[in-house]
Every structure is written in structure tokens, then in C-alpha cells.
Design an enzyme around this catalytic site. Sequence first.
Site, PDB file in Angstrom:
ATOM      1  N   ARG A  46       0.826  -1.201   0.000  1.00  0.00           N
ATOM      2  CA  ARG A  46       0.000   0.000   0.000  1.00  0.00           C
ATOM      3  C   ARG A  46       0.863   1.253   0.000  1.00  0.00           C
ATOM      4  O   ARG A  46       0.442   2.311  -0.464  1.00  0.00           O
ATOM      5  CB  ARG A  46      -0.911  -0.027   1.231  1.00  0.00           C
TER       6      ARG A  46
ATOM      7  N   VAL B 156      -9.827   0.089  -3.481  1.00  0.00           N
ATOM      8  CA  VAL B 156      -9.045  -1.114  -3.205  1.00  0.00           C
ATOM      9  C   VAL B 156      -8.066  -0.918  -2.047  1.00  0.00           C
ATOM     10  O   VAL B 156      -7.760   0.198  -1.652  1.00  0.00           O
ATOM     11  CB  VAL B 156      -8.257  -1.553  -4.469  1.00  0.00           C
ATOM     12  N   GLU B 157      -7.590  -2.042  -1.507  1.00  0.00           N
ATOM     13  CA  GLU B 157      -6.623  -2.091  -0.405  1.00  0.00           C
ATOM     14  C   GLU B 157      -7.047  -1.231   0.784  1.00  0.00           C
ATOM     15  O   GLU B 157      -6.271  -0.477   1.354  1.00  0.00           O
ATOM     16  CB  GLU B 157      -5.222  -1.699  -0.902  1.00  0.00           C
ATOM     17  N   GLY B 158      -8.316  -1.359   1.132  1.00  0.00           N
ATOM     18  CA  GLY B 158      -8.863  -0.582   2.241  1.00  0.00           C
ATOM     19  C   GLY B 158      -9.600   0.632   1.713  1.00  0.00           C
ATOM     20  O   GLY B 158      -8.978   1.583   1.250  1.00  0.00           O
TER      21      GLY B 158
END
Length: 826
Positions: free
Chosen positions: A379, A501-503
Site C-alpha cells: 500500500r 481497493v486495499e482498504g
Amino acid sequence: MMLAIAMAVAVLGGVYLAYQGAPLVIWTLAVFLYALGLWGGGLLPDGGMLLTLAVLTPLALVLNLPMLRRRLLSRRLFTVFKRSLPPMSATEREALEAGDTWWEGELFKGNPDWQRLRSIPVTRLTEEEQAFLDHQVAHLCRMLDNDRIEREQGDLPAEVWEYIRKERFFSLIIPKAYGGREFSSYAQSCVVTRIATRNISTAVTVMVPNSLGPGELILHYGTQAQKDYWLPRLADGREIPCFALTGPDVGSDAASMPDFGVVCRGMHEGREVLGARVSFSKRYITLAPVATVVGLAFRLHDPEGLLGAPREYGITCALVPAAHPGIRIGDRHLPMGLAFMNGPVEGRDVFIPLEWIIGGPEMAGKGWRMLMECLSVGRAISLPALGTAAGHMSFRMTGAYARIRRQFRLPIGRFEGVQEAMARIGGYAYRMEAARRLTATAGDLGIKPSVISAIAKYHMTEMMRRSINDAMDVHGGRGIIFGPRNYLGYSYQAIPVGITVEGANILTRNLMIFGQGAVRCHPFVFQEMEAVRNEDLAAFDRLLLGHVGYSLNRGTRALVLGLTGSRWAQTPVRSGPTADYYRQLTRMSAALAFVSDVAMGVLGGELKRKERLSARLGDVLSHLYLGSAVLKFHEDAGRPEAELPFVRWALDDSLNQIGLAFDAFFRNFPSPLLGAALRALVFPLGRPYHPPRDKDGQSIAQAMMQTGGVRDRLTGIGFWAEDDGEDAVGRMEVALRMLEQVEPLYDRFQKLVARGEVEGLTFGERLAQARERGLLDEEEAERLQVYEDLRYECVLTDALPPEALAPTGARPSSGRRRERADSAAV
């Protein structure tokens, strides 16, 4: 008079000791000396002195003698603290403990060591990495036709897939011993950023295997046998990986996944082995339609105790071939119409040997910790790179278009309304590039930046959103018509992907940044929590004493710096255009430390549910980090004067956002009286921060319309096809360079037209008349006509034949559904 002096001495002495963070023993000595001074000066009679000693002496003994303090004071506070401590699940604990703190810890503590920031060695590309960027990455970019990939094909061309595999784009993180490229985190960021300036789908395709995926998990946690088998195959492209984590009911709250596996015995390759029957339904999995190996996360249960005593192991990660019996894979999602491969992975009662667990059976149940640690690194690299690339594209193309496109005979970049949007684009681009470089460096220093990665992910994708929106506004119709000429539209389509995405960004801002940062970055809170959970009164007592002194120091610092305009704050530069920004960031750092302590002390576990309050404190921490990155980026470049408008804009904006966040926090604090008191302490003379100045915004807009200089330093990492006049982006670059050469002549000709000295219905007719009348010579007229033809191509939008837009049914897919006959779909 003497009494007034004595009171002033008491106040000033107390402020000085608190500001300096004096230890308890110094405070005790100072109080006794002050009492003696009052007695010796006749302000305290003998009886009063005896009474003072009778009160102070026992209090001093209790506070300074640990045994007494623990028995009479700390034990009671220990009980209160334990009662107010919010419950913490195993997954929450693992998430808190995952990753490292870095520079954000300094900012949260209220007295940042700026010399430490300045001494951080920002990664430089090696010769090998630079060569890869200049050759393989540049060649890949030249192979990419943005419009064809996104609108027409819905997939990368076969030759692009082959080139990516051949040149080992999927192996940037894999060590050379296994056939990988073993690039730095910064190099990975540069690779993704350059590709993303050309085509988002290709950038996503490259970044995912080098972010959270089987390669990274195997590399860090796999057994030696798993590394020896899988890493070479991933490195040379024989295997294409995906990682199946998210599901229909599981998004950002991955810890609640319903996918499960039950330990049992089963047949594998003709023999009975210990394994697990796994059922799962995953969605939104990038590369799934073309993946040959699937990283799979599920909850592992062992009700029969085949691995020992019966237990619930929790989240476990395994690596499973995509063609394994029972796995259903190959269908595609269509994420915002973009072409990167994304789709579901499903299976019911899929038997997998326990040896396929990443790290082997002994790593059963440790998947959540593995995911949290690896996710923080990815991230910090991948999504900031995408956001920065979009910022670079918005900066470079908007600057060129604003100078080339004219309204009312003037470049639109001269209009103040347009300059306002351009200032945001330029200021964000500077901030994003600064943050991208600093954040990627953390990985190269061996740091897994859990809090910083959340800051970078949230704010850089949000700045991506705002930058592209502003760029679209400036371009108008030029930006909304799809076709080969459109260089903004597909980035605009990609905005929700980066946001989600990714949180998801809502969760990242409201829960993660401050929720994790407050505990991980605070010098005492997490240790106090651990002391309480371990029933360690001695440790709690020691930590509590330090915590009280810490809070007193930070609150006093915030007040004193507010009253003095931050003049007492230490800075690495004593004077110059950035000195005051260091001081103001130091002041807001102290304010954040104190306000956070008060909020956690008053609200306790309730702060966890006050998401908007914690989000605002997270905004303060975030902009302290982003402002720090801007200062370092400017310092590392030698403090070039040409960049000062960008520096001032970015820092003024960050300080203003900090002020707005604090203001909203104080206004909405559950106790209005305490909120007002905090406001008075943090902003005793009123809130001093304001939006960036128009003058700096105007300077940024002017710089964006000039070739070279800041424009190239900020956006030089991108691929701009600068010598290709047939390319949508390259055409703008060629036109801008040509305009700089002919602009004085072009402006003179336009004035001739405006004054009526030349006439005609078309540009060519007017040009011919100017030449006939001797107002232009032949060479000048030819230069103007060449530029005018190119300018018109730059502002023109595409018009496609009807058959090109006729419905064609389902979009093509290079993926394929793979499902064994003996499997059942979920």
C-alpha cells in the site's frame, strides 16, 4: 508588588519546567525552593511555612517513591484504566502490532527531530534499475495504445503479455537468486508510476504481483521448498499469481471473512494426506481470470484436533494451483470499464494438502498478521504510484493544454478561474511526488510502515481524484470524449478503483490512520495497555508517570508556541522561506500530541466509535506527514527558488487543512466546555492558517505552462512520447515546444487580426493576406501554418464511425473459466 512578582515567578517557572519537560524530581525540588523563597522573602510566615511543609512533604514522598506511589495512587488508577480499556480481538491486536512506526511517530510525539528527517537517505535508482526504466519500461510504454486497450480490446494485447513475462515485470521484488530483479521499493514505485502515466490497466497488471500477492508472501513466510519451487516460476512468468482475499460480504473488514477450511484427511496425488476441505467465494480479485496460481485466505478449523488439540486457527493463507480440482476461476468483472483482469474465484469442499499453507502447517492461523505486514508495504508503493502518475498526467497535460487552447484570443491558462484549478493540480503534484519518494524509501530502510502506508494510500488517491477532476474541468469537452486523442478519460474512470481497493478510503480515514496511529505512535499508550493486560503494576506505574509528564509538556508547548507565533520552536534552518513552516509544523505536532491525549483520556474506548472525531485527528497527522515530505523534497533538491511557489502552496494548504480539522474537532467534541478549552490552548490568538495565496497559485500555473524546469523535475518519471507527434500525449508535448518558439510571432499575428489589418474567414486566408501585405514573410507564414495545424489537432476531439460504437455483446476476455467436472460451484 512583591506578591505579584512571586505569582509571576510561579507561573513562568512552572511554564518553563513544563515546556522543558523537567522530570518529577526537578519539579519537587523547584516547589520546595519556591516555598523557601517565599518564606525567606517574608511572604510566607513561619506557621504558613510549617503548614506548607506538612502538606508538600507527604505528597512529594508519595509521588517520588515508587513503592508508595504504586500502593496509594497507581493501583487505583490501574483498576480504572483496566475497566475503561476497550476489548481487543485477536485480529485487532495483530493489526495494531503489524508493521513499524517511522517518521510519523516523531510527528505524533509533539517535538519532531527535523535533523532526523533531513538525514534520512532517500533511495536513488541503481544503474540497473535506471536502465530498466529507460529501456524495458519505456519500450513497454511504447507498445501501449491506451484507447485500444481500454475501449476496443478490453485486454492487453498478446504481445504485451508476452513482453511483460519475458522481461520479468512480475518479479521486481523477487531476489536474483530465484531469477527475479530484486529492485528497491523506490524502483518499484518508479516503474509503476511510469507505466501508469501511459496506461492504468497495464500498471495495475504489473503492480499486483509485486504488491500483496503470492510472491511477497512466499518470499517472507514460505518454507524453503516453497521458495525453491514457486519463486523461479513466478519470476520468469511461467506462473501468473493472484491473491483471493476479498469476498461479497468481506471488503475492508477482511478479518470477518466467512470462507473456511476444515482439517481432515483426503487423497492427493494417489495417497492419503492431511489437508483441509476449503469452501470460499471471492470477488474483485485482480489477475484472477488469467491466474495460474491462487493465493487463498480462509479461516482454518480443526474440530477433531488432527493438528493437536481441537482449536480454531483463524485466518490462514495457502497457495493453490488455479487448475486444482474444485476451483472455479476465469470469469471477469468489469471494473469501471477498465481492461485489467479482475474476477471471482470460487470453490466448495476443495481439498488442499496442509503443505500448501504458506510457511507450512506451523503457519496455520497466522495469515492475518502476514497479510497486515505485507499489505502495508504494498500500500505504501502501488497506490501512491498510481495516484502520483495521475497527478503527473494532470499537471503536464493541463499545463500544455492551458497554453495551447485559447479563448477570447488569450491562452486559457491566463484566466484566474483556470489558474485556481491549475494551482491545485500543481500543488498536489508537488506534494504527491514528495510523498511518493519519502514513503517508498521506508521500505528500502527495512521499515514496514503501517500508519504511513494508510496516510499515503488515502491522501494520494484523494489527491488523484481532485487533480483529475480539475484537469477535466480545464479541458472541458476535450476531456470527456473517448477516443485515441483522449489522455484523461481513462484515468478519470480509474478514480473509484484507487479509492476502493486495499482498504476503502472511508474506512482508511475514519478508522485506520488515527485509530492505529494513536496507539502505535504514542510513546506510552500501547505499553500501558500491555502492562494492564499483563497485570504488571510496576510497569504501569512507571509508564503512567512518564505519560503525565509527557502530556503536561506537550500541552504547555502547544500553548507557548501559540502565544509566541512558534518563535521558540527549533528548526533546522534559522531563516529563509521555509523556516516558519518548520516552526508551524512543530507547533501543530505538539497540539496533536496533547489533544490526542485529552481525547483518549476523556473518551477512552468510546473514541474508537467516534469515527469523525478520530478522522479529524488523523487528518492532522496526515498533513503533518505530507508537509514534512514537501520540506524534505525541497531540501534534498538544494532548495531551488523556482519551486518555492509549489512549496508554499502545498504547506499553506496542509496547515489550513490542519486548522480546519482541529476546528471541527473542537466544535464537535462531546464536552463543549472542554472543546472550548482545547481550542483556547491550541489557538490562543485565533486560528492563524489560511488557504494558499492567489499569487503562488498564479506562479504555479505559469510554471505548468513552461517546458523544462519544475515541470520536468516533478513529472520526469512519466512517459510522455515527447518526439511522437502522432501520439495523443506526444502531440501536446511537441505542440508546446513549438509554441514556445512561435508564440511571439503568433501573438503578433493575432493582434493584426484583432486590429483589422488582415481579414479572411479562415486562418489560412488571413495568413495569406498578411504575407501579401508584407506583414509576414514567407518563412514566418509557414511556421505559423505548421503550428496552427498542430494546435488544431491538439484541441480536436475524436468522432468515430457508428459501427465502432455499435453494441457487440460481452467484452472479449483473454481469461477462461476453469472448472473441473467433479467440482460444484458455490
